[in-house]
Scaffold this motif. Structure first.
Motif, mmCIF file in Angstrom:
data_model
loop_
_atom_site.group_PDB
_atom_site.id
_atom_site.type_symbol
_atom_site.label_atom_id
_atom_site.label_comp_id
_atom_site.label_asym_id
_atom_site.label_seq_id
_atom_site.Cartn_x
_atom_site.Cartn_y
_atom_site.Cartn_z
ATOM 1 N N GLN A 1 16.405 0.511 0.551
ATOM 2 C CA GLN A 1 17.031 0.196 1.350
ATOM 3 C C GLN A 1 15.932 -1.167 1.776
ATOM 4 O OE1 GLN A 1 16.758 2.650 4.783
ATOM 5 N NE2 GLN A 1 15.999 1.598 6.217
ATOM 6 N N VAL A 2 15.751 -2.298 1.986
ATOM 7 C CA VAL A 2 15.700 -3.956 2.366
ATOM 8 C C VAL A 2 15.623 -3.842 3.573
ATOM 9 C CG1 VAL A 2 15.802 -6.329 1.787
ATOM 10 C CG2 VAL A 2 17.216 -4.178 0.186
ATOM 11 N N ASP B 1 1.185 -1.141 -0.179
ATOM 12 C CA ASP B 1 -0.436 0.279 -0.163
ATOM 13 C C ASP B 1 0.603 1.462 0.008
ATOM 14 O OD1 ASP B 1 -1.915 -1.859 0.122
ATOM 15 O OD2 ASP B 1 -2.611 -1.453 2.303
ATOM 16 N N ALA B 2 2.340 1.418 0.504
ATOM 17 C CA ALA B 2 2.914 2.427 0.918
ATOM 18 C C ALA B 2 3.703 3.100 -0.478
ATOM 19 C CB ALA B 2 3.597 2.254 1.791
ATOM 20 N N GLY B 3 3.592 1.777 -1.648
ATOM 21 C CA GLY B 3 4.313 1.400 -2.896
ATOM 22 C C GLY B 3 5.553 1.076 -2.763
ATOM 23 N N MET B 4 5.897 0.028 -1.411
ATOM 24 C CA MET B 4 6.947 -0.714 -1.033
ATOM 25 C C MET B 4 7.439 -1.265 -2.849
ATOM 26 S SD MET B 4 9.538 0.453 1.121
ATOM 27 C CE MET B 4 9.389 2.010 1.968
ATOM 28 N N LYS C 1 10.450 -6.527 1.880
ATOM 29 C CA LYS C 1 10.096 -4.960 1.001
ATOM 30 C C LYS C 1 11.279 -3.968 0.843
ATOM 31 C CE LYS C 1 5.795 -5.223 2.846
ATOM 32 N NZ LYS C 1 4.739 -5.049 3.154
ATOM 33 N N VAL C 2 11.758 -3.483 -0.739
ATOM 34 C CA VAL C 2 12.583 -2.745 -0.714
ATOM 35 C C VAL C 2 12.075 -1.252 -1.694
ATOM 36 C CG1 VAL C 2 14.523 -2.262 -2.007
ATOM 37 C CG2 VAL C 2 13.960 -4.894 -1.665
ATOM 38 N N ASP C 3 13.021 -0.525 -0.223
ATOM 39 C CA ASP C 3 11.965 0.774 -1.136
ATOM 40 C C ASP C 3 13.188 1.704 -2.690
ATOM 41 O OD1 ASP C 3 11.343 3.870 0.339
ATOM 42 O OD2 ASP C 3 12.412 3.559 -1.340
ATOM 43 N N PRO C 4 11.874 1.532 -3.884
ATOM 44 C CA PRO C 4 12.240 1.534 -4.738
ATOM 45 C C PRO C 4 12.952 2.667 -5.249
ATOM 46 C CG PRO C 4 9.891 2.300 -4.464
ATOM 47 C CD PRO C 4 9.984 1.890 -3.356
ATOM 48 N N ASP C 5 13.151 4.137 -4.214
ATOM 49 C CA ASP C 5 14.205 4.998 -4.398
ATOM 50 C C ASP C 5 15.726 4.590 -3.787
ATOM 51 O OD1 ASP C 5 12.078 6.586 -5.604
ATOM 52 O OD2 ASP C 5 11.217 7.673 -4.053
#
Lengths: 349, 752
Positions: free
Chosen positions: B626-627, B435-438, B619-623
């Motif tokens: 960070q994993v 939901d958060a875009g991760m 989950k990985v932040d696309p920008d």
């Protein structure tokens, strides 16, 4: 010989007098100084314990709406002070993203401003370090430096300032109050820390004997309360220093940015305030293209100091994200993972 | 409780009353209240403190030490340097067997690695000794350090790990690759890692003539006793080691380290008890580490996705003066059916301390590379990674062709996948977001670890009052040996746990074998079981041969022991209490002895492994790259589960170690000097709670009648295997970026 005199003065005046002796250091929470002394990195000849000085552990709300935070207020106490967290949420979030609960319980506001770099070569006494030993050289240059500075560094020092707390404070025009042998003075936090230049051993504007008595936030800083965030990229989810971090605060009038504040952490030997980027945002709409342009500007002068070129791009992206998060509005509560990208919604394009 | 039928079990012992129960730790209150006494908590009368001075350079010679300055410091008693260190009975550079490692005990002024001991300062206080060590201000003649896998010529080692061949071949790999319809070749790198047990290495040593009393953490009391006896020229039985608890060992506390020996030498030199405890940064050198690896994987498949060849080549490092070769390629021996498998190793000599066994030695880095490569091969075949693994499921041990003693890996795959929800996984990467875009990714890995045994011995006693005693010099490293072995002991004697006194943790008790290789519960447990069988057999003889006993006439095989009574197997209405039997026979107590070891016949007939399947969500932040590992499900089959609570805890610990391997652990070495730049737990990252928010371990039922009488395989290390690869694969699935250099750091994912 690692001998030192220990004194616990009863008054501020006595403390300042004791601290004016060359080689004296003030001891408050001790969360950094004790480690450095045990590791042989610092050798103060006089340790002036100010941890029980009266009157420095108060949070005072000023009549003009500003706040004066005593230097001995514990990081945890400040972060959990409800009114403070409401008025300056990015500061509370930054505090809670730092270190561990145990360290935050011990560490003080004044000490946070004076914590030393985490550069491994500064800690490793077998390595050359111009901070530790002026003129010795810098082994971080050409060494293991993927986490080192990308802004404001010199060939003499490529270290970074590790503070989270100072990043939103700088963005919000915090002022440091000092008491010294020559009296009191106040210095904007933005100019409090020094870039390394050719004298990396000089880290702040403080003179020997000067003591931080308080950090003040002006009333205007609270105007950003509805749109202020701190964001921190770490190599583990908690209990790690920032690879890069950013504070962003906006004053919005409908769909227009009235005023923007930005500061970056983990990129330089001081919290980095890109004022040109801030100025670009004033009057603009809070949209991704605008944020991207501001971020480009904020990092325009960035340069890798070693194996850390990735931090330039990372810093650019964190500015964009922090601005977007700020524009989306301060959350009602500090997230369970404060300042973490895993704390909430990504609101970028 | 159901009776567990075991082919090798003495028929008169009924297992299962205590085994299988989730007892809490017997020493739990001691540990949670801080009253458990670890080695360094001891303080015998007259004790003084020893502090090491260690080398700051990696290679060269110590040219001067300011001994006078150190000795002049108030409280300093003695400064030990190569000039005055008492000679040992045995050359510390001797290597009489592969488990004997060369140590630095001030035998000369040579420096072989950073943090090598170069002097010892003994003083009345820790502070004085610490200050004395600083005052030594060593000067060096420095030679250039060799610090990376490419900084020296490589060689083919004579042996890898605990003595295995450097190269093993089954079938024709080149032909298999040539015939393949799909192929991959990939190079994976893993960094140097340090054990970093919470408890630093320590020793409290006290001499009385030629008798030596030692409080020290050790994973192998008898072997340590033998090693120290050899070095000092005294009899092993004149050395008394107390090691009731270890604050973790992970392989670094098995063999008696150089610093601990230095503490013992210092005690002899000053004629007083001496305590020596390493500082955290001193653990980055003289007490072992996991060497870095560079692993080349070559795999081929036919058009059905069946492997045609699997080649695993490892380049790793050892020290300039001793050999321990991380046997990483051997991870490819037992998992996947391939008609051709080749594993090989080469090594370079670097100016580091000698690497050593570190939790899942070989398996941990080898599995990370193998499971990543299997994922890449599955992708090349367009197959789901689980389907690909099932397609290449080994029904027999691939290299030897031996059947498995037991193998519930299919059930691990099924139960783990079901619990995780694997069936919903899209095949292509970068398909899932939260939901958060991760970016969300799912990956899996297979876990495997050999079911090993050393040799162990135990003594069991039954007393007339109906209680029993079991004695074994076992090692509780935090894994729960005090509890699990006591459960085995209670069942072995047919008594309730509270009627069974369990004595352990000192070297005057029977040798339990090494607490390593995930073999301790199997080895010590089998010895206890055997000793219990022995004493129960004696008890049964007393009863069945006595006309006054209700058991008269039942032969040994015809009784079972339970709750302090012997019962006729064919008629449980006929029974007699231990007390009655021993009272009538006039024995205050009777004693049995037992041994635990692998059965050579079973070993030659069967391949023995524990297995598991690990499923990871990241989950990985696309920008930012960070994993975070948001979910881990591991399903493991390792034979008999003695204590589900302890076993689950071992799996959790192993899986978290896998998270650490995948994302965090990394000794940062300065390439110019060989100095570890993050020798502290602030900068040498291991996961914190926030890094493992959701972790589950499924205990898959498996019975094995071949591994040992109790059917126990090991659980201490397997959790690492599979996990690191599963996370790497999940990161790929989230981002589409295949990171082949561990740990997976955000700079390698930026731009994803």
């Amino acid at each position: 010989m690692n001998r030192f005199e220990y004194a616990r003065p009863a008054t501020l005046a006595e403390a300042v007098a004791a601290g004016a002796v060359p080689g004296a250091a003030y001891l408050a929470g001790g969360t950094n100084l004790m480690d450095l002394m045990k590791g042989g990195v610092m050798h103060p000849g006089h340790l002036v314990d100010i941890s029980r000085l009266p009157g420095l552990d108060r949070i005072e709300w000023l009549s003009d709406g500003g706040v004066r935070i005593g230097a001995l207020v514990r990081n945890a106490d400040l972060a959990h002070e409800t009114k403070f967290a409401r008025q300056f949420p990015a500061v509370a979030e930054a505090l809670l993203s730092g270190a561990s609960a145990q360290l935050r319980n011990a560490a003080t506001v004044g000490g946070n401003l004076l914590q030393r770099t985490r550069c491994a070569y500064f800690y490793d006494t077998a390595s050359a370090c111009n901070k530790r030993n002026p003129g010795a050289g810098c082994d971080a240059v050409g060494g293991e430096n993927r986490l080192h500075a990308i802004l404001g560094w010199s060939e003499h020092c490529i270290a970074t300032n590790p503070s989270d707390f100072c990043v939103p404070l700088t963005a919000l025009d915090a002022v440091v109050e000092l008491q010294g042998p020559a009296g009191r003075r106040a210095i904007p936090l933005e100019t409090f820390h020094l870039l390394p230049g050719s004298t990396p051993e000089r880290e702040t504007m403080m003179q020997q004997g000067e003591l931080i008595t308080a950090v003040c936030l002006p009333a205007e800083a609270a105007r950003f309360a509805g749109n202020a965030r701190y964001l921190k990229i770490r190599e583990r989810t908690s209990y790690a220093f920032a690879v890069v971090s950013a504070a962003a605060a906006l004053r919005l009038d409908g769909e227009t940015i009235v005023e923007a504040r930005i500061a970056l952490g983990g990129v330089a030997l001081k919290p980095w305030r890109p004022r040109t980027a801030e100025a670009m945002l004033a009057g603009a709409r809070p949209d991704p293209a605008v944020f991207n342009r501001a971020a480009e500007t904020a990092l325009a002068g960035a340069k890798a100091s070693g194996d850390n070129a990735f931090k330039i791009e990372l810093a650019r992206r964190i500015v964009v994200r922090a601005l977007a998060l700020a524009a989306a509005g301060t959350p009602e509560r500090v997230p369970a993972l404060p300042a973490s990208p895993f704390a909430g919604a990504i609101t970028h394009a | 409780m159901p009776e567990i039928a075991l082919s090798q079990a003495p028929a008169h012992i009924r297992m299962g009353s205590s085994i299988g129960q989730s007892l809490t730790r017997r020493e739990g209150v001691l540990k949670t209240t801080g009253t458990a006494r670890f080695a360094a908590d001891n303080h015998p009368p007259g004790m003084v403190y020893a502090v090491l001075a260690v080398s700051s350079i990696a290679r060269g010679r110590v040219t001067s030490l300011d001994v006078a300055a150190a000795k002049a410091h108030s409280g300093v008693i003695e400064v030990m340097t190569p000039a005055n260190t008492p000679r040992l009975a045995q050359d510390p550079d001797a290597k009489l067997h592969p488990f004997m490692f060369r140590i630095e005990v001030l035998q000369n002024d040579t420096v072989r690695y950073v943090n090598q001991p170069i002097a010892v300062v003994v003083a009345e206080t820790l502070e004085a000794a610490t200050e004395g060590a600083l005052l030594l201000a060593p000067a060096y003649e420095t030679e250039p350090a060799r610090t990376g896998l490419d900084s020296n010529d490589s060689f083919i080692p004579q042996a890898v790990g605990a003595g295995g061949p450097a190269e093993e071949t089954h079938g024709d790999v080149d032909a298999g690759l040539a015939a393949a319809s799909a192929r991959i070749e990939a190079v994976y790198e893993t960094p140097a890692q340090y054990h970093n047990a919470m408890e630093p290495h320590s020793v409290v040593a006290a001499w009385d003539g030629n008798t030596l009393s030692l409080d020290m953490p050790t994973q192998a009391m008898a072997m340590t006793q033998g090693r120290i006896a050899g070095l000092f020229g005294i009899a092993p039985e004149d050395i008394h080691i107390r090691s009731p608890f270890l604050g973790g060992g992970f392989g670094s506390k098995a063999l008696g380290s150089g610093p601990q020996v230095l503490g013992i030498i210092a005690a002899r030199l000053v004629g007083r008890p001496v305590k020596l405890v390493l500082r955290r940064e001193q653990m980055f050198g003289p007490v072992g580490h996991r060497a870095p690896t560079r692993q080349t994987m070559r795999l081929g498949t036919d058009d059905q996705g069946a492997l045609t060849a699997l080649s695993h080549h490892v380049k790793t490092a050892t020290s300039t003066f001793d050999d321990f070769i991380e046997p990483a390629a051997n991870a490819s021996h037992a998992l996947y059916a391939s008609p051709a498998i080749k594993t090989s190793h080469e090594a370079v000599r670097l100016d580091t301390g000698t690497p050593l066994f570190m939790r899942a030695p070989g398996e941990a880095p080898g599995s990370a590379a193998l499971e990543s490569a299997i994922d890449e091969m599955a992708l090349a075949c367009g197959m789901d990674p689980l389907a690909f693994r099932l397609k290449n499921y080994a029904e027999v041990e691939p290299m030897s062709g031996k059947p498995f003693s037991s193998k519930a890996l299919r059930q691990c795959y099924e139960q783990g996948a079901e619990r995780f929800g694997w069936a919903a996984r899209p095949l292509a990467p970068r398909q899932m977001r939260d939901d958060a875009g991760m970016l969300v990714g799912w990956g899996m890995g297979t876990a495997v670890f050999p079911a090993l045994m050393f040799q162990g011995h135990a003594r069991a006693v039954l007393r007339q009052d109906g209680t029993g005693v079991v004695e074994i010099g076992a090692h509780d490293m935090g894994q729960g040996a005090w509890t699990a072995l006591a459960q085995i002991a209670a069942d072995a004697l047919g008594l309730d746990p509270d009627q069974t006194e369990f004595r352990s943790g000192t070297s005057d008790l029977p040798d339990a074998g090494i607490a390593g290789g995930s073999a301790h519960t199997a080895t010590a447990g089998a010895a206890i079981h055997d000793a219990g069988g022995d004493v129960i057999a004696k008890l049964a003889d007393l009863a069945t041969g006595d006309q006054r006993s209700p058991l008269f006439g039942a032969n040994n095989a015809g009784v079972i022991a339970r709750g302090g009574r012997l019962y006729r197997r064919d008629d449980e209405a006929r029974s007699e209490s231990y007390t009655d039997i021993l009272t009538r026979a006039g024995h205050a107590e009777i004693e049995g002895r037992g041994t635990g070891a692998s059965d050579p016949a079973a070993l030659s007939a069967y391949a023995m492994y524990a297995h598991g399947a690990v499923f990871a969500e990241v989950k990985v932040d696309p920008d930012f790259g960070q994993v975070r590992v948001t979910r881990l499900v591991g399903a493991f089959a390792a034979g008999t589960v003695v204590n589900p609570r302890m076993v689950r805890s071992q799996y959790y610990g192993g899986m978290i170690w896998g998270v650490s391997f995948a994302l965090h652990e990394h000794a940062v070495m300065d390439k110019r000097t060989g100095r570890p730049m993050n020798p502290n737990l602030a900068e040498y990252h291991v996961p914190v709670n926030a890094d493992v928010p959701n972790i589950e371990a499924i205990l898959v039922e498996e019975r094995d009648v071949h591994v040992n009488a109790l059917g126990i395989k090991g659980v201490g290390e397997i959790g690492i295997t599979g996990t690191a690869g599963a996370i790497a694969n999940a990161v790929w699935h989230a981002t589409g970026v295949r990171v082949r250099r561990f740990p997976i750091t955000l700079d390698q994912l930026i731009g994803a």
